[in-house]
Scaffold this active site. Sequence first.
Site, PDB file in Angstrom:
ATOM      1  CG  HIS A   1      -0.297   0.351   2.437  1.00  0.00           C
ATOM      2  ND1 HIS A   1       0.198  -0.761   3.400  1.00  0.00           N
ATOM      3  CD2 HIS A   1       0.253   1.497   2.962  1.00  0.00           C
ATOM      4  CE1 HIS A   1       0.532  -0.011   4.445  1.00  0.00           C
ATOM      5  NE2 HIS A   1       0.855   1.197   4.287  1.00  0.00           N
TER       6      HIS A   1
ATOM      7  CG  ASP B   1       0.023  -4.155   2.836  1.00  0.00           C
ATOM      8  OD1 ASP B   1       0.231  -3.727   1.645  1.00  0.00           O
ATOM      9  OD2 ASP B   1       0.186  -3.467   3.803  1.00  0.00           O
TER      10      ASP B   1
ATOM     11  CB  SER C   1       3.216   0.815   6.915  1.00  0.00           C
ATOM     12  OG  SER C   1       3.005   1.972   6.377  1.00  0.00           O
TER      13      SER C   1
END
EC number: 3.4.21.-
Length: 257
Positions: A66, A111, A207
């Site tokens: 992402h 992801d 992230s």
Amino acid sequence: MEACVSSLLVLALGALSVGSSFGTQIIGGREVIPHSRPYMASLQRNGSHLCGGVLVHPKWVLTAAHCLAQRMAQLRLVLGLHTLDSPGLTFHIKAAIQHPRYKPVPALENDLALLQLDGKVKPSRTIRPLALPSKRQVVAAGTRCSMAGWGLTHQGGRLSRVLRELDLQVLDTRMCNNSRFWNGSLSPSMVCLAADSKDQAPCKGDSGGPLVCGKGRVLARVLSFSSRVCTDIFKPPVATAVAPYVSWIRKVTGRSA
């Protein structure tokens, strides 16, 4: 379930701008010994830190898929950093390959993405790949892990100049998936985490950064998402297990060997 989906949506869209709801953050933690994590990568947009990443091959960095919701021409990878304002070793991104089964918001499943550098890293004291786990690696609930990032040191603050690290513990996935927590949002390859103190948490664009678990210096997880409120104990941060994806990683990185 609706509340969980809403939280994920806010976080993932926040990755589009540094300092928003999915920027980069470690609340609490401590400064790392400089260059003690030589595998750390900073994914930057127009010179500003966006997401973490981990060098897994002399030509490849693994991050969260992402994080690539950007114009690729604006993105760079910087290796060998301790402070964000030091020069580091900067690379253009030659290729960006999201996992073929990646599902964006609200699912954020699979992801992971691999970013190919436009050059080859020569391993040194400050830049060195982190070993991949075996395909059979199991990180059980209660396992001690650690992660690092250049994030905010408090909610709504600024990016940390220096790389900071935080100790975490793997939580039971069944508990994390119950109605009080992520309410069934977690897929089998996801795991949630908790710091020793309720006032500490990774969040907002850390992230893409790696989790190292147990005694071995081996990659175990890549941080994926968390809640808008970073220290919400009922929405603990979630990471993607790397072991189920080792074959895919080796296949992609092997093309450039």
